[in-house]
Design a protein around this motif. Structure first.
Motif, PDB file in Angstrom:
ATOM      1  N   UNK A  87      15.336  31.489  21.027  1.00 49.79           N
ATOM      2  CA  UNK A  87      14.961  32.835  21.432  1.00 49.79           C
ATOM      3  C   UNK A  87      15.839  33.408  22.521  1.00 49.79           C
ATOM      4  N   UNK A  88      16.929  32.703  22.870  1.00 51.65           N
ATOM      5  CA  UNK A  88      17.837  33.178  23.919  1.00 51.65           C
ATOM      6  C   UNK A  88      19.281  32.966  23.495  1.00 51.65           C
ATOM      7  N   UNK A  89      20.148  33.688  24.174  1.00 51.06           N
ATOM      8  CA  UNK A  89      21.581  33.565  23.917  1.00 51.06           C
ATOM      9  C   UNK A  89      22.376  34.170  25.051  1.00 51.06           C
ATOM     10  N   UNK A  90      23.674  34.320  24.838  1.00 46.64           N
ATOM     11  CA  UNK A  90      24.542  34.818  25.901  1.00 46.64           C
ATOM     12  C   UNK A  90      25.751  35.512  25.297  1.00 46.64           C
ATOM     13  N   UNK A  91      26.472  36.217  26.158  1.00 43.79           N
ATOM     14  CA  UNK A  91      27.649  36.959  25.717  1.00 43.79           C
ATOM     15  C   UNK A  91      28.758  36.864  26.750  1.00 43.79           C
ATOM     16  N   UNK A  92      29.993  37.029  26.278  1.00 40.25           N
ATOM     17  CA  UNK A  92      31.155  37.147  27.160  1.00 40.25           C
ATOM     18  C   UNK A  92      32.027  38.281  26.640  1.00 40.25           C
ATOM     19  N   UNK A  93      32.884  38.780  27.509  1.00 43.57           N
ATOM     20  CA  UNK A  93      33.836  39.823  27.149  1.00 43.57           C
ATOM     21  C   UNK A  93      35.252  39.245  27.193  1.00 43.57           C
ATOM     22  N   UNK A  94      36.083  39.639  26.225  1.00 41.01           N
ATOM     23  CA  UNK A  94      37.465  39.155  26.207  1.00 41.01           C
ATOM     24  C   UNK A  94      38.416  40.273  25.791  1.00 41.01           C
ATOM     25  N   UNK A  95      39.686  40.088  26.162  1.00 38.05           N
ATOM     26  CA  UNK A  95      40.777  40.933  25.679  1.00 38.05           C
ATOM     27  C   UNK A  95      42.043  40.087  25.829  1.00 38.05           C
TER      28      UNK A  95
END
Length: 232
Positions: A87-95
């Motif tokens: 029921x949970x997760x995470x995110x990251x940003x990339x370039x």
């Protein structure tokens, strides 16, 4: 909506991957919500941190711990490790940096790391994989390297090249290049992953302007979103 993902990750019951640039600049957080809603992911169940190109890992070991973390101000880190946290997760940003996904075949444990070259030099892939291995899981681990700058475009100076293993550095036309795929593979194998369980497609964010943002190419602050989530 185009998502670059790994079939084995999806087969483990996880939802995730890296979005193409057609979904917009994910630095604008308001654009993230409709993406999650389309995928039946509650946006408030995706955790975020302030990325600093470090080797710091945040551990989330239960839904209660995730809920507590979500109520705090953003912390500085570059990798997530989840254990027993449906029921949970995470995110990251990339370039151009590497979004590194790790999981076991049941989706009971999973991780997501933002691996810029500084983080890779600090052994963040190795440390993240080792953290999963040490969580007590008995199943084999898998890895997927999302779209990032490839060896064709990642030219560096000698002071950067010397921070990587020799097999990850090569010379061409008097210039020095680093192969992040090779370096991360080496670290993951050192952490105990089987070579055949490490999937690193050759998708270069710098070469492919149609599908990806690239800081190296454009020098504009635009980011792709990578995320991982374990449904209930």
């Amino acid at each position: 909506m185009k998502i670059y993902a790994d079939n084995q990750m999806l087969a483990a019951g996880l939802i995730g991957g890296t979005l193409s640039r057609q979904t917009g600049n994910m630095r604008e957080t308001a654009l993230q919500t409709p993406i999650y809603q389309e995928l039946d992911i509650p946006p408030e169940k995706i955790l975020h941190f302030h990325q600093t190109h470090s080797d710091k890992i945040i551990f989330i070991s239960s839904p209660d711990e995730a809920r507590t973390f979500a109520q705090k101000p953003l912390q500085e880190a570059d990798a997530w490790v989840f254990t027993n946290c449906p029921g949970w997760g995470a995110a990251v940003l990339t370039a151009d940096c590497v979004p590194l996904f790790l999981w076991d075949n049941t989706g009971t444990v999973f991780a997501l790391a933002h691996c810029g070259w500084r983080g890779v030099a600090k052994k963040l892939p190795y440390k993240t994989a080792l953290a999963l291995k040490q969580s007590g899981i008995k199943n084999p681990l898998f890895a997927f390297l999302g779209p990032h700058i490839q060896k064709c475009c990642f030219e560096v100076q000698p002071d950067t090249a010397c921070q990587f293993s020799a097999q990850s550095v090569f010379h061409r036309d008097g210039k020095i290049f680093v192969d992040l795929n090779a370096e991360i593979r080496l670290q993951l194998e050192q952490a105990g992953l089987a070579p055949e369980n490490i999937h690193a497609p050759n998708r270069c964010t710098c070469c492919d302007k149609e599908n990806f943002f690239s800081w190296r190419r454009d020098h504009i602050r635009q980011n792709l979103l990578s995320f991982i989530y374990k449904p209930l």
